[in-house]
Write an enzyme that holds these catalytic residues in place. Structure first.
Site, PDB file in Angstrom:
ATOM      1  N   ILE A   1     -12.978  -4.932   7.474  1.00  0.00           N
ATOM      2  CA  ILE A   1     -12.031  -3.804   7.442  1.00  0.00           C
ATOM      3  C   ILE A   1     -12.395  -2.841   6.302  1.00  0.00           C
ATOM      4  O   ILE A   1     -11.646  -2.714   5.329  1.00  0.00           O
ATOM      5  CB  ILE A   1     -10.572  -4.279   7.331  1.00  0.00           C
ATOM      6  CG1 ILE A   1     -10.403  -5.311   6.193  1.00  0.00           C
ATOM      7  CG2 ILE A   1     -10.088  -4.877   8.644  1.00  0.00           C
ATOM      8  CD1 ILE A   1      -8.950  -5.603   5.859  1.00  0.00           C
TER       9      ILE A   1
ATOM     10  N   ARG B   1     -17.934   9.180   6.307  1.00  0.00           N
ATOM     11  CA  ARG B   1     -18.225   7.770   6.019  1.00  0.00           C
ATOM     12  C   ARG B   1     -17.573   6.856   7.046  1.00  0.00           C
ATOM     13  O   ARG B   1     -18.148   5.823   7.424  1.00  0.00           O
ATOM     14  CB  ARG B   1     -17.744   7.419   4.610  1.00  0.00           C
ATOM     15  CG  ARG B   1     -18.050   5.982   4.173  1.00  0.00           C
ATOM     16  CD  ARG B   1     -19.544   5.664   4.225  1.00  0.00           C
ATOM     17  NE  ARG B   1     -20.310   6.542   3.364  1.00  0.00           N
ATOM     18  CZ  ARG B   1     -20.494   6.359   2.065  1.00  0.00           C
ATOM     19  NH1 ARG B   1     -19.931   5.336   1.442  1.00  0.00           N
ATOM     20  NH2 ARG B   1     -21.238   7.208   1.377  1.00  0.00           N
TER      21      ARG B   1
ATOM     22  N   LEU C   1     -17.913  -4.052   1.348  1.00  0.00           N
ATOM     23  CA  LEU C   1     -19.053  -3.406   0.685  1.00  0.00           C
ATOM     24  C   LEU C   1     -18.991  -3.589  -0.832  1.00  0.00           C
ATOM     25  O   LEU C   1     -19.762  -2.955  -1.564  1.00  0.00           O
ATOM     26  CB  LEU C   1     -19.096  -1.911   1.031  1.00  0.00           C
ATOM     27  CG  LEU C   1     -19.130  -1.591   2.535  1.00  0.00           C
ATOM     28  CD1 LEU C   1     -19.149  -0.082   2.751  1.00  0.00           C
ATOM     29  CD2 LEU C   1     -20.325  -2.244   3.211  1.00  0.00           C
TER      30      LEU C   1
ATOM     31  N   LYS D   1     -12.688   0.484   4.058  1.00  0.00           N
ATOM     32  CA  LYS D   1     -11.782   1.609   3.826  1.00  0.00           C
ATOM     33  C   LYS D   1     -12.572   2.788   3.290  1.00  0.00           C
ATOM     34  O   LYS D   1     -13.497   2.619   2.496  1.00  0.00           O
ATOM     35  CB  LYS D   1     -10.697   1.204   2.830  1.00  0.00           C
ATOM     36  CG  LYS D   1      -9.677   2.298   2.488  1.00  0.00           C
ATOM     37  CD  LYS D   1     -10.073   3.166   1.319  1.00  0.00           C
ATOM     38  CE  LYS D   1     -10.210   2.397   0.019  1.00  0.00           C
ATOM     39  NZ  LYS D   1     -10.535   3.303  -1.131  1.00  0.00           N
TER      40      LYS D   1
ATOM     41  N   TYR E   1       0.825  -1.212   0.000  1.00  0.00           N
ATOM     42  CA  TYR E   1       0.000   0.000   0.000  1.00  0.00           C
ATOM     43  C   TYR E   1       0.860   1.264   0.000  1.00  0.00           C
ATOM     44  O   TYR E   1       0.355   2.353  -0.248  1.00  0.00           O
ATOM     45  CB  TYR E   1      -0.916   0.029   1.231  1.00  0.00           C
ATOM     46  CG  TYR E   1      -1.914  -1.090   1.343  1.00  0.00           C
ATOM     47  CD1 TYR E   1      -2.126  -1.993   0.306  1.00  0.00           C
ATOM     48  CD2 TYR E   1      -2.655  -1.252   2.517  1.00  0.00           C
ATOM     49  CE1 TYR E   1      -3.038  -3.028   0.439  1.00  0.00           C
ATOM     50  CE2 TYR E   1      -3.575  -2.280   2.644  1.00  0.00           C
ATOM     51  CZ  TYR E   1      -3.762  -3.171   1.614  1.00  0.00           C
ATOM     52  OH  TYR E   1      -4.674  -4.187   1.747  1.00  0.00           O
TER      53      TYR E   1
END
Length: 278
Positions: free
Chosen positions: A228, A236, A190, A230, A52
């Site tokens: 988890i 949000r 999601l 993001k 990342y």
């Protein structure tokens, strides 16, 4: 409890908060800002990875929040170019340095056919023995390979982090987690927003006065799985955290499970391996 009243899973003596904050695609000041804000909101589980390219910023965000080290859980991951013994140990040392503290959990990010799994698992155990992490685990390992990895590992592999959301069934992985006394962690819970327009999810959300995203995260947590999500939005992040004041019924959980179509938002599994059929 160091993590407050949040639900946790307990694997091999390690307590892991079920709702974490993911940092994939968060770079520079955004990563620092969002990690700090997530901890201020109440998240007590931060997830990052070498690839990342934000471990230093994640560490700075943690420092900004001023949370005692024992009061949050920190995960990072070994990238596929660092699976030999020497490369893995070098990355583990450097990740801890960039993060500013020893991670609680060190994962193998994706499986590769080379080097041999035995070498990589032995190195992962050595990293734990050297104090470069408190616990070890996997990410994106199909169930048979998870079993092989655990057979090779002296230490418990405390989680397998995989894509999971209502559009994707992972029954074989759930069964393997139960068999091994381990856990699952859901990345992209999601489905990058794709699940939010599903009529079943929208209907259930309206019943509880919640958003479809909140209902989906609750759906994952109630299955005993770590999530988890993001986001680069502070609003949000607060919304995603507000999932502890309601509970779905068994029927609602089952209805959402019927949405599974095999849809994946990201698949970088090496061709040498295959995902479970379901």
């Amino acid at each position: 409890m160091a993590y407050g009243t949040q639900p946790t899973v307990n694997i091999d003596g390690f307590e892991i908060p079920q709702l974490g904050f993911g940092t994939w695609q968060l770079k520079g000041n955004d990563a620092r800002r969002m990690v700090g804000e997530a901890l201020r909101i109440g998240y007590r589980h931060i997830d990052t990875a070498f690839i990342y390219d934000n471990e230093s910023e994640v560490g700075q965000g943690i420092k900004d929040a001023g949370i005692a080290r024992d009061d949050f859980f920190l995960t990072t991951k070994i990238w596929v170019t660092n699976l030999t013994r020497d490369a893995l140990l070098k990355q583990a040392e450097e990740s801890a340095e960039r993060l500013g503290s020893t991670p609680d959990l060190l994962l193998l990010h994706w499986p590769k056919p080379q080097p041999e799994l035995a070498e990589t698992i032995a190195a992962l155990n050595e990293a734990k023995q050297r104090g470069l992490t408190r616990a070890i685990g996997l990410s994106n390992y199909p169930s048979a390979l998870w079993q092989k990895a655990q057979d090779l590992s002296a230490a418990k592999l405390v989680t397998n982090q995989v894509e999971y959301h209502p559009l994707l069934s992972i029954n074989a992985l759930k069964a393997k987690a139960s068999e091994l006394g381990s856990s699952l962690t859901a990345w992209s819970p999601l489905a990058r927003g794709k699940v939010l327009d599903e009529p079943v999810v929208v209907e259930i959300a309206e019943k509880y006065g919640k958003t479809p995203g909140q209902v989906t995260l609750r759906w994952i947590i109630q299955q005993g799985i770590i999530a988890i999500p993001k986001t680069a939005s502070e609003a949000r992040a607060r919304e995603n955290f507000d999932v502890f004041d309601f509970a779905l019924t068994d029927d609602e959980i089952a209805r959402m499970a019927t949405l599974a179509s095999g849809y994946r938002v990201g698949d970088h599994l090496d061709p040498a391996f295959r995902w479970d059929a379901a």
